[in-house]
Motif scaffolding. Structure first.
Motif, short mmCIF file in Angstrom:
data_model
loop_
_atom_site.label_atom_id
_atom_site.label_comp_id
_atom_site.label_asym_id
_atom_site.label_seq_id
_atom_site.Cartn_x
_atom_site.Cartn_y
_atom_site.Cartn_z
N GLU A 103 0.83 -1.21 0.00
CA GLU A 103 0.00 0.00 0.00
C GLU A 103 0.87 1.26 0.00
O GLU A 103 0.58 2.23 -0.70
CB GLU A 103 -0.91 0.00 1.22
N SER A 104 1.96 1.22 0.76
CA SER A 104 2.88 2.36 0.78
C SER A 104 3.51 2.59 -0.59
O SER A 104 3.74 3.73 -1.01
CB SER A 104 3.98 2.13 1.83
N ARG A 120 1.10 4.46 -2.72
CA ARG A 120 1.15 5.89 -2.39
C ARG A 120 2.37 6.55 -3.05
O ARG A 120 2.26 7.64 -3.60
CB ARG A 120 1.23 6.08 -0.87
N ARG A 121 3.51 5.85 -2.97
CA ARG A 121 4.73 6.42 -3.55
C ARG A 121 4.58 6.60 -5.05
O ARG A 121 5.03 7.61 -5.61
CB ARG A 121 5.92 5.52 -3.25
N GLU A 159 2.60 9.73 -5.70
CA GLU A 159 3.38 10.92 -5.37
C GLU A 159 4.46 11.19 -6.41
O GLU A 159 4.85 12.34 -6.64
CB GLU A 159 4.00 10.77 -3.98
N GLY A 191 -3.74 2.18 -1.93
CA GLY A 191 -2.71 3.15 -1.55
C GLY A 191 -2.60 4.28 -2.55
O GLY A 191 -2.44 5.44 -2.18
N TYR A 192 -2.68 3.93 -3.84
CA TYR A 192 -2.58 4.93 -4.90
C TYR A 192 -3.75 5.92 -4.78
O TYR A 192 -3.57 7.14 -4.84
CB TYR A 192 -2.61 4.24 -6.26
N ALA A 201 -5.63 6.61 -2.18
CA ALA A 201 -5.53 7.41 -0.96
C ALA A 201 -4.55 8.56 -1.15
O ALA A 201 -4.80 9.70 -0.72
CB ALA A 201 -5.10 6.53 0.21
N ALA A 202 -3.42 8.27 -1.80
CA ALA A 202 -2.43 9.33 -2.04
C ALA A 202 -2.99 10.39 -2.98
O ALA A 202 -2.75 11.59 -2.79
CB ALA A 202 -1.15 8.72 -2.62
N ARG A 203 -3.73 9.97 -4.00
CA ARG A 203 -4.31 10.95 -4.92
C ARG A 203 -5.32 11.84 -4.20
O ARG A 203 -5.36 13.05 -4.44
CB ARG A 203 -5.01 10.22 -6.09
N ASP A 230 -5.24 12.64 -1.05
CA ASP A 230 -4.45 13.56 -0.23
C ASP A 230 -3.87 14.69 -1.07
O ASP A 230 -3.87 15.85 -0.65
CB ASP A 230 -3.31 12.81 0.46
#
Length: 258
Positions: free
Chosen positions: A59-60, A63-64, A67, A123-124, A126-128, A130
């Motif tokens: 998941e991390s 997110r990366r 980003e 994760g992707y 959630a990052a988007r 944010d």
């Protein structure tokens, strides 16, 4: 297809698989795979499913990827290509004469793929979300400072640049007030962005909210000769906004000032 040579160390073999998958996905950084390939190999050989901590790591990585600006399609392609190439390079499993062994290995690998890709996508996403929230906050702060007029001009120009605003140009500011406060302004913002970007371009235009109002900052002298319908002055930002906002089911009648 990567072929595992006799005596080839496992880390070298998995690195070759990762490199090939990265090329398949158009040059996506292979670091975004993390420990995904060892998880697949372990599942094929032992049937083990990923632990929660291992999925949290995936998941991390999702997110990366967001980003870093890697598209969701590219990073998913990386994971699927890596799984395909690894499976092709497991001859002890895929060439087994025991169909039950092959079936069990395939089921275990597919389960890891399913768990990993779903977690990666979470994760992707959630990052988007944010990133969007941070951008919305920066937009609101920029609009506040622009309209207040007492901010440092140099710092304001630097903050405006990522949104495509050239503050050295002349601009017009339009405020649109709905009949009653909108519970969610996203639909109105989306509608305005679609028509204004189509008419004026997406450079040097900012659409945001402030105190329940929709705010549009646009060039006072847009170069849009090829986009302007006959008989219509493209610089009439208020009319352009009203034509679009009155079509929305909520907010009518709108009041607009330029």
């Amino acid at each position: 297809m990567v072929k595992r040579a006799a005596g080839q160390p496992e880390d070298r073999w998995l690195a070759d698989v990762a490199s090939a998958a990265g090329r398949d996905a158009g040059g996506v950084p292979v670091e975004l795979l993390g420990d995904y390939l060892p998880l697949l190999a372990d599942a094929a050989i032992t049937g083990r499913r990923p632990k929660r901590a291992e999925l949290d790591a995936v998941e991390s990585l999702g997110r990366r990827a967001a980003e870093q600006g890697v598209s969701a399609g590219r990073v998913v392609q990386l994971y699927l290509s890596a799984a395909r190439r690894l499976w092709q390079d497991l001859p002890a499993v895929v060439r087994s004469r025991d169909s039950e062994v092959v079936r069990a290995a395939a089921a275990a690998v597919l389960q890891v793929i399913d768990d990993a890709v779903a977690t990666l996508a979470d994760g992707y996403a959630a990052a988007r979300r944010d990133l969007v929230r941070r951008e919305e906050t920066l937009r609101r702060e920029l609009v506040d400072d622009l309209l207040r007029g007492d901010s440092d001009p140099g710092a304001l120009a630097d903050r405006a640049e990522p949104f495509g605003l050239d503050l050295a140009r002349s601009h017009q500011v339009a405020l649109a007030a709905p009949n009653r406060r909108l519970p969610d302004a996203d639909a109105a913002i989306t509608a305005l962005e679609a028509v204004i970007f189509d008419r004026l371009g997406d450079r040097d235009v900012l659409v945001a909210t402030k105190d329940g109002l929709l705010v549009v900052v646009a060039p006072a002298d847009p170069v849009v000769a090829d986009r302007t319908p006959p008989g219509r002055d493209a610089s009439d930002l208020g009319e352009l906004m009203h034509d679009q906002l009155r079509r929305l089911p909520r907010g009518r009648p709108w009041r607009i000032a330029v």
